[in-house]
Design a protein around this motif. Structure first.
Motif, short mmCIF file in Angstrom:
data_model
loop_
_atom_site.label_atom_id
_atom_site.label_comp_id
_atom_site.label_asym_id
_atom_site.label_seq_id
_atom_site.Cartn_x
_atom_site.Cartn_y
_atom_site.Cartn_z
N THR A 40 0.80 -1.22 0.00
CA THR A 40 0.00 0.00 0.00
C THR A 40 0.83 1.27 0.00
O THR A 40 0.48 2.22 -0.70
CB THR A 40 -1.02 0.02 1.16
OG1 THR A 40 -0.35 -0.31 2.36
CG2 THR A 40 -2.12 -0.97 0.92
N THR A 75 0.04 3.75 -3.09
CA THR A 75 -0.42 5.14 -2.94
C THR A 75 0.57 6.08 -3.63
O THR A 75 0.17 7.09 -4.21
CB THR A 75 -0.57 5.56 -1.46
OG1 THR A 75 0.52 5.03 -0.71
CG2 THR A 75 -1.86 5.05 -0.88
N LEU A 132 -0.75 -11.30 -6.20
CA LEU A 132 -2.14 -11.37 -5.74
C LEU A 132 -2.37 -10.38 -4.60
O LEU A 132 -3.40 -9.71 -4.54
CB LEU A 132 -2.47 -12.79 -5.29
CG LEU A 132 -2.59 -13.79 -6.44
CD1 LEU A 132 -2.58 -15.20 -5.93
CD2 LEU A 132 -3.85 -13.52 -7.22
N THR A 133 -1.40 -10.30 -3.70
CA THR A 133 -1.50 -9.33 -2.61
C THR A 133 -1.57 -7.93 -3.18
O THR A 133 -2.38 -7.10 -2.75
CB THR A 133 -0.26 -9.44 -1.69
OG1 THR A 133 -0.16 -10.77 -1.22
CG2 THR A 133 -0.36 -8.49 -0.54
N LYS A 143 -4.93 -7.27 -4.69
CA LYS A 143 -5.91 -7.08 -3.63
C LYS A 143 -5.84 -5.67 -3.09
O LYS A 143 -6.86 -5.00 -2.88
CB LYS A 143 -5.54 -8.03 -2.50
CG LYS A 143 -6.66 -8.87 -2.07
CD LYS A 143 -6.31 -9.47 -0.78
CE LYS A 143 -6.67 -10.92 -0.88
NZ LYS A 143 -6.42 -11.59 0.32
N GLN A 144 -4.61 -5.26 -2.79
CA GLN A 144 -4.45 -3.95 -2.19
C GLN A 144 -4.77 -2.85 -3.18
O GLN A 144 -5.31 -1.81 -2.81
CB GLN A 144 -3.03 -3.82 -1.62
CG GLN A 144 -2.87 -4.73 -0.41
CD GLN A 144 -1.44 -4.93 0.03
OE1 GLN A 144 -0.51 -4.40 -0.56
NE2 GLN A 144 -1.26 -5.70 1.07
N ILE A 158 -7.01 -3.05 -5.53
CA ILE A 158 -8.48 -2.96 -5.60
C ILE A 158 -8.99 -2.23 -4.37
O ILE A 158 -9.85 -1.35 -4.46
CB ILE A 158 -9.11 -4.37 -5.69
CG1 ILE A 158 -8.76 -5.03 -7.01
CG2 ILE A 158 -10.61 -4.30 -5.52
CD1 ILE A 158 -9.27 -6.44 -7.15
N ALA A 159 -8.43 -2.57 -3.20
CA ALA A 159 -8.89 -1.93 -1.96
C ALA A 159 -8.66 -0.44 -2.00
O ALA A 159 -9.43 0.34 -1.46
CB ALA A 159 -8.16 -2.55 -0.77
N LEU A 160 -7.58 -0.02 -2.66
CA LEU A 160 -7.27 1.40 -2.69
C LEU A 160 -7.99 2.15 -3.81
O LEU A 160 -7.88 3.35 -3.91
CB LEU A 160 -5.76 1.60 -2.89
CG LEU A 160 -4.89 1.35 -1.68
CD1 LEU A 160 -3.43 1.47 -2.06
CD2 LEU A 160 -5.21 2.35 -0.58
N GLY A 161 -8.65 1.38 -4.66
CA GLY A 161 -9.34 2.05 -5.76
C GLY A 161 -8.42 2.39 -6.90
O GLY A 161 -8.80 3.10 -7.84
#
Lengths: 311, 291, 411
Positions: free
Chosen positions: C220, C224, C244-245, C248-249, C251-254
């Motif tokens: 992350t 960012t 994959l991590t 995932k991250q 997607i979570a952050l947009g």
């Protein structure tokens, strides 16, 4: 000879004879294995100078071991130094690094000493690891050339054996000298030592540097043996390997770490042939030995021998 | 520029909170039991794997995560309790070195137990409903799950503080931490207290693993990715101090994430530099007590 | 009393774990004298999927070879070892395999850094080493030598296709952020991509980069940084668990879907099997070494079926090893003895029969001329996973020429 008892001298001579003749009885695979044992024996005995004799548990021993390896490797590959010079420069360089690091570390005791030594070792690791262009980073340095006369397992075996014997003799002399006795006294009772006017810090600093010197000898030898060096040689898992070895063998005897090295590497190689689950077996061995054999294998055997003797 | 720094702060805090959960348990075990359990991070890994199993028990469904959040840490706590009874009890009186090596042996054993049970595959846990999605804040995007992770930190901190200072059990724990022998003489069942503290610490680490699972991947060796970091945190914060672990985790998380902006490759060094600095200048840590 | 039980328990446990595992045996072959393949790949860590998909390819090939009479009347046997994605461990295992197990050739390795170390060792020991997954072009380029072969393609040729696909699908994007792992494989991925991409989009520029370690759990902070850097395209060579991590991250952050992404190995089935309609990277291009879902030949379909029915997984990495092991068996049988030098000569220029058709092992650099497949990640009709749909195929013209290789090696 007042520095070593007659019995022990005879035992040493016997083992030396065994090691000298061993390569003729066993295959090339074993020769390689025993070289690893020799190197680990030097490293563990060196680390034990601080722990068993000095009472200071360092978690940063891999740092100096790796420093020896890297200095040797870099001098050969980047500066074109001959192997012999690089091999000596490794421990010398590591001792120089140990000067400031040791100075800081010995000013702390117990777990703080352990943590600080760990922090410094990890910093050394990070420096080497991130300096990708110079030190190879995660990929390390491979294909380090060694002189032709050392290029076979057999010749490297005798080379390592010779150096191991010299190092062990040197360390034996050190721990049995007045300096060594003082270090052991410090381990037992620091207050009393202070009253006699001994500068505790200075002695501890000295043993730290000596220990680092011999750790680096082991590291440099390992670099020559594998003809490579990786950042992992400095990582904390290597420190734990060395600590397990001297604990397995026993920290209160001089020969303990060497015995630990033989057992550890032997067990490693044999067990991995039968199962991929070597970690759990090693883990169980460690738990077993910690719980039931607190003085390590050497201590265990020694106490058994002593009790039978007394009878 | 601001968005960049702010984004880094948020991600540093959220990971910091997971580290807090693992580190505080380690710190408590050291403070009360005087044992440095280097296998503590293995409980974190176990928690993540249990989280995976529970969330996929009835087929992949993100609603199950909430059940996993409750059950997985309890599972880890039970495992920790058994371990404490069998293996740790004998070594409380021993020197630090033996404790270290024994618990290092545990890292190997637990690691292989996980490998034997779950195999070498790595696994994914999905972010649970209703925490999917992001919100826009101060020019940058925050994921709801990140906010959740950050919120968990102070919640657990308050929980621990409440436990230690507002309950009878907490008073007993603090007494045993302060002076073991005196408490024992006064009739406290010290062994039981030790087991409870150890189980609680395992619970916390398992919770950390469960929380991290939807954010990352679950794979063998994930314990070694956090072990050293936890040492750094409790050294900076102070051995045995809960508030110290919280502070240390924040400092560590931020040093890491902001460090990436300044010196991306060397960012990992900052933690160790901070650790060494604290040990040289103030060894008992920011919030610890000199012994 | 408790001590006693614990002691007994520990001893029993130790014996139980020491039981060796048995293998089923084919009749008519000299099973006391097998020919061993020393197989190295990670069994722990974030990249274990290569092993679980590659090893079945080796095993299937061994089965077929042994069923057809073995090699010189002896069965082929594989000795798998965990390299832990780490050069030090890999070398220790390699040494044990060569010196103690007396394997005829070394096979495998996922990490290019590890492959380099093993390649060096193979050269010293004069043993054949077949790289089965590692991708750095240097392994068969400037670091190549007589004893190393690569049974898969390399990242340089993959990136020729990937750069082309990126430009075609996303348009000539200029601002790129590079987020790659800090080791040889990661560096190889980036430099070969940027080289190829700049040829197509000359004013492409790097707006930022970061090099986290393999196995990093938290991307992350880096993601960012990407979001705020103004990049139009993010390039990465992270793979498997790490990738994959990261997805995932992201997607979570947009971040996912907002900027285009190119993941060198994100088209690989190993990763794609984890995607589903709620979880896959949007606006992302990925490469694959064997896009079996898009290959229509009978041979390929049969291979996929075989692996699936025997090992329960879809092949992908396995296809290269499968073809190579069979080619090795053929070469050794042709030569008639276990002479490394003669076998090497027999392999040079040999054509491997493979599920994708005939693939040549080029004589000048021992690189197998495998194709590569690149496409946009999405739902693949007819299959139950997401992967690079309608991939474009890049063939042997993407490999550097023999003259270029010769020049590199001379340096």
């Amino acid at each position: 000879m007042n520095i070593i008892g007659r019995e022990k001298l005879v035992l040493c001579a016997i083992f030396l004879a065994i090691f000298i003749t061993l390569p003729f009885f066993v295959g090339g695979g074993w020769t390689s294995l025993i070289i690893e044992m020799f190197i680990m024996a030097i490293a563990a005995t060196a680390a034990n100078l601080m722990t068993g004799y000095g009472g200071m548990v360092s978690f940063g021993v891999a740092g100096f071991y790796g420093a020896g390896a890297y200095i040797t490797a870099l001098l050969i590959t980047k500066a074109g130094f001959p192997f012999g010079v690089a091999l000596v420069a490794g421990p010398v360089g590591a001792s120089i690094i140990a000067l400031p690091i040791g100075w800081f570390c010995v000013r702390r005791t117990a777990i703080y000493f352990s943590m600080l030594s760990l922090a410094f070792a990890q910093l050394m690791y990070v420096i080497v690891y991130t300096w990708y262009s110079f030190a190879g980073g995660d990929d390390g340095i491979v294909g380090i050339p060694i002189p032709a006369f050392l290029n076979s397992a057999l010749s490297y075996y005798y080379f390592t054996l010779a150096i191991m014997v010299i190092c062990l003799i040197a360390m034996w002399i050190i721990v049995n000298s007045p300096f060594g006795k003082t270090i052991q006294a410090l381990r037992e009772n620091q207050e009393r030592a202070n009253f006699i006017g001994i500068n505790i810090r200075r002695y501890q600093h000295a043993i730290f540097i000596i220990s680092s010197f011999f750790l680096a000898v082991a590291g440099s030898l390992y670099c020559g043996f594998n003809q490579n060096v990786f950042a992992d040689y400095m990582f904390w898992t290597k420190t734990f390997d060395i600590i397990i070895v001297y604990l397995l063998g026993g920290i209160y005897t001089f020969i303990g770490p060497t015995i630990g090295a033989i057992i550890y590497i032997l067990a490693n190689k044999i067990i991995i042939r039968y199962t991929e689950y070597w970690p759990i077996i090693l883990g169980l061995m460690i738990v077993f030995i910690t719980l039931f054999m607190p003085n390590g294998m050497a201590g265990f055997i020694w106490s058994r021998i002593s009790t039978t003797k007394k009878q | 520029m601001f968005e960049l720094v702010f984004g880094q702060i948020i991600s540093g805090l959220s990971v910091g909170m997971v580290f807090f959960l693992i580190a505080v348990g380690l710190s408590m075990v050291f403070g009360t039991l005087r044992v440095l359990n280097v296998a503590h991070a293995s409980f974190y890994m176990l928690g993540a794997y249990l989280c995976y199993t529970i969330t996929h028990f009835l087929g992949p469904s993100s609603g199950m995560f909430w059940i996993a959040l409750i059950l997985a840490p309890i599972g880890v706590a039970i495992f920790g309790g058994i371990l404490e009874l069998l293996v740790l009890r004998p070594i409380y009186k021993r020197e630090l070195l033996y404790q270290l090596i024994l618990t290092f042996g545990l890292i190997l054993i637990i690691g292989d137990i996980v490998k034997l049970t779950w195999g070498v595959q790595f696994y994914q846990v999905n972010i649970p409903w209703p925490l999917l999605g992001t919100v826009s804040f101060l020019g940058t995007r925050l994921s709801y799950y990140h906010i959740f992770m950050i919120a968990m930190g102070p919640i657990i901190l308050i929980l621990i503080w409440g436990l230690l200072h507002k309950t009878r059990l907490g008073r007993v724990i603090r007494a045993v931490t302060y002076n073991r022998d005196m408490s024992s003489a006064l009739g406290v069942n010290v062994s039981l207290v030790y087991t409870i503290v150890f189980m609680f610490a395992s619970w916390l680490a398992g919770l950390g693993g469960t929380l991290m699972a939807p954010m990352a991947s679950v794979f063998l060796g994930m314990d070694t990715t956090v072990t050293i970091e936890c040492f750094i945190i409790i050294v900076i914060g102070g051995f045995g101090s809960t508030g110290g672990a919280f502070l240390g985790a924040i400092v560590f998380g931020l040093a890491n994430s902001l460090g990436i902006l300044v010196l991306p490759k060397q960012a990992i060094a900052f933690g160790f530099i901070a650790m060494a600095a604290v040990l040289v200048v103030r060894p008992w840590g920011l919030l610890g007590k000199p012994e | 009393m408790k001590r006693y039980f614990v002691r007994i328990g520990l001893i029993v446990m130790m014996f139980f774990l020491l039981t060796p595992m048995a293998e089923s045996q084919q009749k008519g072959l000299d099973w006391d004298n097998p020919i061993k393949i020393g197989y190295l790949n990670p069994f722990t860590g974030p990249a274990t999927l290569t092993t679980s998909l590659d090893l079945p390819g080796v095993r299937l090939a061994i089965e077929e070879v042994n069923a057809a009479g073995g090699v010189l009347g002896r069965p082929l046997v594989v000795v798998p070892r965990d390299d832990k994605l780490n050069p030090e461990h890999a070398l220790r295992e390699a040494k044990d395999l060569v010196v103690n197990e007396k394997v005829f050739w070394l096979h495998g390795v996922t990490s290019s850094g590890v492959a380099r170390a093993v390649s060096q060792y193979a050269k010293d020991q004069k043993k054949i080493y077949a790289i089965s997954v590692a991708k750095s072009e240097k392994l068969t380029g400037e670091w190549g030598h007589r004893y190393v072969f690569r049974s898969t393609n390399n990242v340089e040729m993959e990136n020729v296709g990937i750069a082309k696909a990126t430009k075609e699908i996303f348009g000539p994007l200029k601002k790129i952020y590079n987020l790659s792992p800090d080791y040889e494989g990661g560096h190889a991925g980036w430099r070969t991509f940027f080289d190829s991409y700049k040829k197509l989009v000359p004013d492409a520029m790097l707006v930022g980069e970061a090099w986290p370690k393999l196995g990093t759990q938290d991307y992350t902070p880096n993601l960012t940084a990407v979001m705020n850097s103004g990049a139009e395209l993010m390039f990465t060579s992270f793979y498997q668990a790490d990738a994959l991590t990261m997805i995932k991250q992201s997607i979570a952050l947009g971040l996912d879907g907002k900027i285009a992404m190119t993941g060198v190995w994100w088209g690989m089935y190993a990763m794609c099997q984890k995607f589903n309609k709620d979880f896959y990277p949007k606006k992302t291009i990925g490469g694959s070494t064997y896009a079996f879902w898009a290959i229509d030949t009978a041979e390929s379909k049969r291979f996929v079926e075989n692996i699936k029915s025997k090992f329960g997984v879809y092949p992908e990495y396995g296809v290269n090893s499968y073809a190579f092991v069979k080619a090795m068996a053929k070469a050794i049988n042709k030569v008639g003895t276990l002479d490394t030098e003669k076998v090497i000569t027999a392999l040079e220029g040999a054509i491997m029969e493979s599920p994708v058709g005939p693939v040549e092992i080029r004589a000048c650099d021992h690189q197998a001329m495998w194709p590569s497949y690149v496409g946009l990640i999405g739902e693949v009709p007819g299959w139950d996973f997401y992967a690079s749909k309608k991939p474009i195929v890049i063939g042997r013209e993407a490999y550097p020429t023999c003259e270029e290789i010769a020049k590199l090696r001379k340096k």
